[in-house]
Motif scaffolding. Sequence first.
Motif, PDB file in Angstrom:
ATOM      1  N   ALA A  69       0.829  -1.207   0.000  1.00 36.79           N
ATOM      2  CA  ALA A  69       0.000   0.000   0.000  1.00 36.79           C
ATOM      3  C   ALA A  69       0.859   1.251   0.000  1.00 36.79           C
ATOM      4  CB  ALA A  69      -0.937  -0.003   1.206  1.00 36.79           C
ATOM      5  N   ALA A  70       1.971   1.228   0.776  1.00 36.05           N
ATOM      6  CA  ALA A  70       2.858   2.392   0.825  1.00 36.05           C
ATOM      7  C   ALA A  70       3.486   2.655  -0.540  1.00 36.05           C
ATOM      8  CB  ALA A  70       3.933   2.197   1.885  1.00 36.05           C
ATOM      9  N   VAL A  71       3.879   1.594  -1.234  1.00 35.50           N
ATOM     10  CA  VAL A  71       4.456   1.747  -2.576  1.00 35.50           C
ATOM     11  C   VAL A  71       3.405   2.299  -3.539  1.00 35.50           C
ATOM     12  CG1 VAL A  71       5.373   0.502  -4.565  1.00 35.50           C
ATOM     13  CG2 VAL A  71       6.227  -0.015  -2.281  1.00 35.50           C
ATOM     14  N   GLU A  72       2.196   1.774  -3.446  1.00 39.45           N
ATOM     15  CA  GLU A  72       1.126   2.236  -4.337  1.00 39.45           C
ATOM     16  C   GLU A  72       0.830   3.718  -4.124  1.00 39.45           C
ATOM     17  OE1 GLU A  72      -3.518   1.171  -5.497  1.00 39.45           O
ATOM     18  OE2 GLU A  72      -2.391  -0.109  -4.099  1.00 39.45           O
ATOM     19  N   LEU A  73       0.871   4.154  -2.878  1.00 40.49           N
ATOM     20  CA  LEU A  73       0.546   5.543  -2.560  1.00 40.49           C
ATOM     21  C   LEU A  73       1.671   6.513  -2.899  1.00 40.49           C
ATOM     22  CD1 LEU A  73      -1.159   4.973   0.906  1.00 40.49           C
ATOM     23  CD2 LEU A  73      -2.282   5.857  -1.149  1.00 40.49           C
ATOM     24  N   THR A  74       2.915   6.036  -2.868  1.00 40.94           N
ATOM     25  CA  THR A  74       4.056   6.943  -2.982  1.00 40.94           C
ATOM     26  C   THR A  74       4.966   6.688  -4.183  1.00 40.94           C
ATOM     27  OG1 THR A  74       5.514   5.549  -1.629  1.00 40.94           O
ATOM     28  CG2 THR A  74       4.106   7.140  -0.461  1.00 40.94           C
ATOM     29  N   GLY A  75       4.982   5.459  -4.683  1.00 40.42           N
ATOM     30  CA  GLY A  75       5.934   5.101  -5.725  1.00 40.42           C
ATOM     31  C   GLY A  75       7.359   4.968  -5.219  1.00 40.42           C
ATOM     32  N   ALA A  76       7.532   4.933  -3.897  1.00 35.67           N
ATOM     33  CA  ALA A  76       8.871   4.892  -3.302  1.00 35.67           C
ATOM     34  C   ALA A  76       9.505   3.508  -3.438  1.00 35.67           C
ATOM     35  CB  ALA A  76       8.798   5.287  -1.827  1.00 35.67           C
ATOM     36  N   ALA A  77      10.833   3.478  -3.348  1.00 34.69           N
ATOM     37  CA  ALA A  77      11.584   2.232  -3.391  1.00 34.69           C
ATOM     38  C   ALA A  77      11.633   1.601  -2.006  1.00 34.69           C
ATOM     39  CB  ALA A  77      13.004   2.495  -3.887  1.00 34.69           C
ATOM     40  N   ILE A  78      11.615   0.266  -1.961  1.00 31.50           N
ATOM     41  CA  ILE A  78      11.737  -0.463  -0.694  1.00 31.50           C
ATOM     42  C   ILE A  78      13.213  -0.751  -0.425  1.00 31.50           C
ATOM     43  CG2 ILE A  78      11.235  -2.633   0.500  1.00 31.50           C
ATOM     44  CD1 ILE A  78       8.568  -2.675  -0.939  1.00 31.50           C
ATOM     45  N   ALA A  79      13.648  -0.422   0.781  1.00 33.59           N
ATOM     46  CA  ALA A  79      15.034  -0.643   1.197  1.00 33.59           C
ATOM     47  C   ALA A  79      15.052  -1.592   2.384  1.00 33.59           C
ATOM     48  CB  ALA A  79      15.698   0.672   1.574  1.00 33.59           C
ATOM     49  N   ALA A  80      15.898  -2.616   2.310  1.00 26.96           N
ATOM     50  CA  ALA A  80      16.000  -3.613   3.372  1.00 26.96           C
ATOM     51  C   ALA A  80      17.311  -4.373   3.200  1.00 26.96           C
ATOM     52  CB  ALA A  80      14.811  -4.570   3.332  1.00 26.96           C
ATOM     53  N   HIS A  81      17.617  -5.210   4.179  1.00 23.06           N
ATOM     54  CA  HIS A  81      18.841  -6.010   4.100  1.00 23.06           C
ATOM     55  C   HIS A  81      18.763  -6.979   2.909  1.00 23.06           C
ATOM     56  CE1 HIS A  81      21.842  -9.062   5.318  1.00 23.06           C
ATOM     57  NE2 HIS A  81      22.467  -7.999   5.815  1.00 23.06           N
ATOM     58  N   PRO A  82      19.906  -7.305   2.304  1.00 23.34           N
ATOM     59  CA  PRO A  82      19.898  -8.231   1.161  1.00 23.34           C
ATOM     60  C   PRO A  82      19.282  -9.592   1.462  1.00 23.34           C
ATOM     61  CG  PRO A  82      22.020  -7.130   1.344  1.00 23.34           C
ATOM     62  CD  PRO A  82      21.240  -6.744   2.565  1.00 23.34           C
ATOM     63  N   ALA A  84      16.604 -10.148   3.171  1.00 19.44           N
ATOM     64  CA  ALA A  84      15.171 -10.029   3.454  1.00 19.44           C
ATOM     65  C   ALA A  84      14.394 -11.077   2.658  1.00 19.44           C
ATOM     66  CB  ALA A  84      14.679  -8.632   3.100  1.00 19.44           C
ATOM     67  N   PRO A  85      13.276 -11.569   3.208  1.00 25.00           N
ATOM     68  CA  PRO A  85      12.487 -12.599   2.514  1.00 25.00           C
ATOM     69  C   PRO A  85      12.085 -12.219   1.096  1.00 25.00           C
ATOM     70  CG  PRO A  85      11.727 -12.352   4.764  1.00 25.00           C
ATOM     71  CD  PRO A  85      12.716 -11.254   4.530  1.00 25.00           C
ATOM     72  N   GLU A  86      11.778 -10.937   0.878  1.00 23.79           N
ATOM     73  CA  GLU A  86      11.486 -10.448  -0.472  1.00 23.79           C
ATOM     74  C   GLU A  86      12.583  -9.465  -0.870  1.00 23.79           C
ATOM     75  OE1 GLU A  86       7.570  -8.987  -1.086  1.00 23.79           O
ATOM     76  OE2 GLU A  86       6.625 -10.639   0.016  1.00 23.79           O
ATOM     77  N   LYS A  87      13.153  -9.693  -2.045  1.00 22.60           N
ATOM     78  CA  LYS A  87      14.302  -8.889  -2.478  1.00 22.60           C
ATOM     79  C   LYS A  87      13.916  -7.409  -2.550  1.00 22.60           C
ATOM     80  CE  LYS A  87      17.788  -8.455  -6.102  1.00 22.60           C
ATOM     81  NZ  LYS A  87      18.889  -8.416  -5.114  1.00 22.60           N
ATOM     82  N   PRO A  88      14.647  -6.549  -1.851  1.00 23.77           N
ATOM     83  CA  PRO A  88      14.318  -5.117  -1.856  1.00 23.77           C
ATOM     84  C   PRO A  88      14.828  -4.422  -3.114  1.00 23.77           C
ATOM     85  CG  PRO A  88      16.234  -5.498  -0.495  1.00 23.77           C
ATOM     86  CD  PRO A  88      15.774  -6.858  -0.947  1.00 23.77           C
ATOM     87  N   ASP A  89      14.289  -3.241  -3.374  1.00 15.85           N
ATOM     88  CA  ASP A  89      14.798  -2.422  -4.477  1.00 15.85           C
ATOM     89  C   ASP A  89      16.196  -1.900  -4.152  1.00 15.85           C
ATOM     90  OD1 ASP A  89      12.269  -2.522  -5.923  1.00 15.85           O
ATOM     91  OD2 ASP A  89      11.511  -1.161  -4.384  1.00 15.85           O
ATOM     92  N   ILE A  90      16.416  -1.579  -2.875  1.00 13.17           N
ATOM     93  CA  ILE A  90      17.705  -1.064  -2.413  1.00 13.17           C
ATOM     94  C   ILE A  90      18.183  -1.957  -1.285  1.00 13.17           C
ATOM     95  CG2 ILE A  90      18.900   0.889  -1.344  1.00 13.17           C
ATOM     96  CD1 ILE A  90      16.727   2.685  -2.590  1.00 13.17           C
ATOM     97  N   GLU A  91      19.385  -2.508  -1.429  1.00  9.79           N
ATOM     98  CA  GLU A  91      19.925  -3.411  -0.424  1.00  9.79           C
ATOM     99  C   GLU A  91      20.720  -2.634   0.622  1.00  9.79           C
ATOM    100  OE1 GLU A  91      22.117  -6.482  -2.392  1.00  9.79           O
ATOM    101  OE2 GLU A  91      20.306  -7.467  -3.140  1.00  9.79           O
ATOM    102  N   LEU A  92      20.355  -2.844   1.888  1.00 12.45           N
ATOM    103  CA  LEU A  92      21.012  -2.158   3.001  1.00 12.45           C
ATOM    104  C   LEU A  92      21.933  -3.128   3.721  1.00 12.45           C
ATOM    105  CD1 LEU A  92      17.975  -0.154   4.437  1.00 12.45           C
ATOM    106  CD2 LEU A  92      19.720   0.629   2.804  1.00 12.45           C
ATOM    107  N   ALA A  93      23.116  -3.283   3.194  1.00 16.03           N
ATOM    108  CA  ALA A  93      24.112  -4.138   3.837  1.00 16.03           C
ATOM    109  C   ALA A  93      24.704  -3.383   5.030  1.00 16.03           C
ATOM    110  CB  ALA A  93      25.203  -4.510   2.847  1.00 16.03           C
TER     111      ALA A  93
END
Length: 217
Positions: A69-82, A84-93
Amino acid sequence: MQLIFEQLRTGGDRNLGYLVGDREAGHGALIDPSYSPEALVQRATDQGLRVTHIVNTHGHPDHTEGNPAAVELTGAAIAAHPDAPEKPDIELADGQILTVGAFRLQCVHTPGHCDDHVVLYEPSHHLLVTGDLLFVGKVGGTKTDDDARIEWASLERLLDTVPDETTVWPGHDYGARPSSTIGLERRTNPFLLCADIDAFLRLRTEWPGYKKRLGLK
């Protein structure tokens, strides 16, 4: 640069989500939107911020439920550790810097509660978003003693990294108050007062009785 930092109750099991942004740049990030992404996005809009990132401290569903929902509302990229269960747009090593306007969120990999867990440190204002690693008066749950040993190492490393005046902003409101400081947790958190890993493991085993004696939830 002008900091915007807000803590919001996001439902679930006393979950807490965060908005961090730079008013002058007009950019913001949502951290763990959980079950209330609309509320966090609305706060960003109210503050005149464009959400550029959605950050997850870890991949447990109660913290990532609001991502779509947050992505749909904002178009923002998801950032998380590499990991993460679902691969993020931005990897936070470990050691990665995420820029939000003029602010720099330093990512510290802190496994134990789960393999992909990170905490986020904003050094200019000494803000630390701890997810499910460190709560007010307790620490995150682990499945096995091996995981607990890993978490102990993560906690020790974190305590060696940030100063005592750093404010602690956890992923759940489990304590006597919804935030704390590293210095206060060093002095009062029973898990951080453990002398060594063996004492840490014993307290985990004894925790249900300990909570009952002190009237903790």
